[in-house]
Every structure is written in structure tokens, then in C-alpha cells.
Design a protein around this motif. Structure first.
Motif, PDB file in Angstrom:
ATOM      1  N   LEU A  21       3.783   1.870   2.780  1.00 32.10           N
ATOM      2  CA  LEU A  21       3.351   1.465   4.111  1.00 32.10           C
ATOM      3  C   LEU A  21       3.867   0.050   4.371  1.00 32.10           C
ATOM      4  O   LEU A  21       3.698  -0.854   3.548  1.00 32.10           O
ATOM      5  CB  LEU A  21       1.822   1.501   4.221  1.00 32.10           C
TER       6      LEU A  21
ATOM      7  N   GLN B  78       0.845  -1.187   0.000  1.00 33.21           N
ATOM      8  CA  GLN B  78       0.000   0.000   0.000  1.00 33.21           C
ATOM      9  C   GLN B  78       0.885   1.242   0.000  1.00 33.21           C
ATOM     10  O   GLN B  78       2.044   1.194   0.440  1.00 33.21           O
ATOM     11  CB  GLN B  78      -0.911   0.045   1.230  1.00 33.21           C
TER      12      GLN B  78
ATOM     13  N   GLY C 267       0.710   5.346   1.293  1.00 33.88           N
ATOM     14  CA  GLY C 267       0.009   6.429   1.961  1.00 33.88           C
ATOM     15  C   GLY C 267       0.168   7.673   1.105  1.00 33.88           C
ATOM     16  O   GLY C 267       1.271   8.221   1.005  1.00 33.88           O
TER      17      GLY C 267
ATOM     18  N   VAL D 185      -0.658  11.550   0.365  1.00 37.33           N
ATOM     19  CA  VAL D 185      -1.057  12.735   1.127  1.00 37.33           C
ATOM     20  C   VAL D 185      -1.061  13.959   0.216  1.00 37.33           C
ATOM     21  O   VAL D 185      -0.302  14.037  -0.748  1.00 37.33           O
ATOM     22  CB  VAL D 185      -0.123  12.974   2.332  1.00 37.33           C
TER      23      VAL D 185
ATOM     24  N   VAL E 230      -5.277  11.953   3.671  1.00 34.35           N
ATOM     25  CA  VAL E 230      -4.398  10.797   3.815  1.00 34.35           C
ATOM     26  C   VAL E 230      -5.160   9.606   3.260  1.00 34.35           C
ATOM     27  O   VAL E 230      -6.192   9.208   3.807  1.00 34.35           O
ATOM     28  CB  VAL E 230      -4.013  10.550   5.283  1.00 34.35           C
ATOM     29  N   TRP E 231      -4.670   9.065   2.163  1.00 37.96           N
ATOM     30  CA  TRP E 231      -5.338   7.928   1.524  1.00 37.96           C
ATOM     31  C   TRP E 231      -4.399   6.738   1.585  1.00 37.96           C
ATOM     32  O   TRP E 231      -3.380   6.683   0.888  1.00 37.96           O
ATOM     33  CB  TRP E 231      -5.687   8.261   0.074  1.00 37.96           C
ATOM     34  N   SER E 232      -4.741   5.761   2.447  1.00 37.01           N
ATOM     35  CA  SER E 232      -3.971   4.516   2.543  1.00 37.01           C
ATOM     36  C   SER E 232      -4.523   3.581   1.476  1.00 37.01           C
ATOM     37  O   SER E 232      -5.526   2.886   1.699  1.00 37.01           O
ATOM     38  CB  SER E 232      -4.114   3.909   3.940  1.00 37.01           C
TER      39      SER E 232
END
Length: 271
Positions: free
Chosen positions: A266, A180, A182, A184, A221-223
């Protein structure tokens, strides 16, 4: 040079520890490669600070000096599940003045840096980089790249995920990637956020969070799964704004990009 404690790393962790030791009888040294750079624009990296952490920063004497115009209280949270579920939290319902504070990483680092520079029991070794670490039964000896030697009863590695200190001490580490990113970015919003943080758990698209910033602004914040994260990073400003607004149901209306998107892998780290 002899100290009780040597802290390697002048990020938030190292600076916070150094400042927390200011009223102790211990002699402290902080080793940092270069003075921090403080951009004038909004920092894409933000933190959600809990009330307990805010109290900790206040005890250090730093909280009251932070620029209030760059901080935003979170007084409500709206969380959406991927099957239509929803949770709502409010500071009022919890009997608190706020649930958290959202503020930039560099805002905290700037104030903590100024705090330790004035600290009576601390020696700031900057610019300085460690070159060798020897652990003896009675002390640790840290050799800097300019040949100076620093002796201490305790050496603290606060130098990040790729810690030189951890490696030099022989501490093994294992990384397990989540596959994944992260992603931003910060945005201007058409509609006011009303001190609300939003979060969406999306079945195949990870977790999306919108964190309120001062004024009509928010930090995303997109995980995201790696394929989606790469796609988000490749979008131009208009494309990203539209994609992020659509993913959040256009809760805050149209978006305008303030800081370009950035992505961070991540992963789980076990030392």
C-alpha cells in the motif's frame, strides 16, 4: 489510423471510459497488450460498488448482464473501533435497498470487455503495446510495437500504477509507502453473514474488513503493518483461517479458505 481518443489500457478504468463513450460521435481506439484472462474460481480481488457506481454500470448496459450469483448486496455494516467503540449502518435506516454491492474484479472486466467488443465507434487494438508517444501541438501520435501509428486528439493513460503512458508523456510521479500490505483472501464461513459487512480498526494491527459474498462466503481485506502482512502470507490454510477468524471475534464461526492469500504493498502516489 486517426481517432479522436485513444485509450491505453484495458482494465476497469479504460474499459469503463470506452463504454461510456459509446453513444458519442467520437471515434475511439483501445490499446491493450493481451485479452484478459478470466479464471473460473473466485477472484481474490473484489470491489465494493456504491449505488452511484451501480447506476453508472447500468447506464453502460453492463450491470444487467452481470452474473447475479456472483454478486452480493451489502444491507448492513458493523464497524468496531480499537477502544471498544462501534458504529452500525443499515440500508433500511438509510432508506435504500442496499448500501453497496460486493463483486469480483474479473466479473466486471469480463462484461465490460464484451461490451466494448460490440461497440460501433470503437476499434479494439489487441494484442498491441505502445512503443513511443509524440505530443504535437495539434495531435498526439502513438507508435505501437508492431510499427503501426495511431493519431488522436487525446491519449488517455489507463494502464495502471506503473503507467507507460504517464512516463512517456513526461509526467513525474512520487510514491510514498505506507509500510503496509493489503492482504486479501476469500473464505467459506460456518455462519451466514446476513448481508453484513464487518470492519475492525485494530490499534497495532491495521484495519480488517470482511465483505460478504454470495452464500456462506466472505472476502477478507486486511490492511496490515508490513510485519503482520508478511506473517499472514506465510501461514498455511488452516493457520490463516484460524488467525482471521480470531481477529474477527469468530463472528462467522469457523472459516475455510477458498482462494489463497495474496498481498499488495500500500502506497500513496502523487502525479
Amino acid at each position: 489510423m486517426n481517432f479522436d481518443i485513444v485509450i491505453v489500457g484495458g482494465g476497469l478504468a479504460g474499459l469503463s471510459l470506452a463504454a461510456a463513450l459509446r453513444r458519442s460521435s467520437l471515434s475511439v481506439a483501445l490499446v491493450e497488450g493481451k485479452p484478459p484472462d478470466f479464471p473460473q474460481d473466485w477472484d481474490a480481488r473484489v470491489y465494493a460498488i456504491s449505488p452511484a457506481n451501480a447506476r453508472f454500470l447500468d447506464e453502460l448496459g453492463a450491470w444487467r448482464h452481470l452474473d447475479a450469483t456472483r454478486m452480493q448486496a451489502v444491507r448492513a455494516m458493523e464497524i468496531h473501533g480499537d477502544a471498544g467503540g462501534r458504529l452500525d449502518f443499515s440500508a433500511y435506516g438509510a432508506g435504500a435497498s442496499e448500501l453497496a454491492w460486493i463483486l469480483e474484479s474479473t466479473l466486471m472486466q469480463r462484461e465490460l470487455w464484451e461490451t466494448v467488443k460490440r461497440q460501433g465507434n470503437l476499434t479494439l487494438l489487441c494484442p498491441a503495446r505502445p512503443r513511443d508517444l509524440m505530443l504535437a501541438p495539434d495531435a498526439a501520435v502513438l507508435t505501437l510495437d508492431d510499427g503501426r501509428q495511431v493519431t488522436a486528439q487525446l491519449v488517455v493513460g489507463a494502464d495502471g500504477a506503473e503507467s507507460w503512458t504517464r512516463s512517456a508523456a513526461g509526467i513525474d510521479v512520487r510514491f510514498d509507502p505506507y509500510d503496509q500490505l493489503g492482504v486479501v483472501a476469500n473464505f467459506e464461513t460456518e455462519l451466514p453473514h446476513r448481508d453484513t459487512a464487518y470492519q475492525w480498526f485494530r490499534c497495532d494491527e491495521g484495519v480488517l474488513a470482511w465483505l460478504p459474498l454470495p452464500g456462506n462466503r466472505m472476502s477478507m481485506v486486511w490492511s496490515a503493518p508490513e510485519y503482520l502482512g508478511r506473517d499472514l502470507l506465510s501461514l498455511d490454510a488452516a493457520g490463516l483461517c484460524d488467525r482471521v477468524a480470531e481477529a474477527g471475534g469468530r463472528k462467522l464461526g469457523a472459516l475455510q479458505l477458498i482462494t489463497p492469500q495474496a498481498g499488495f504493498p500500500l502506497r500513496l502516489m502523487r502525479a
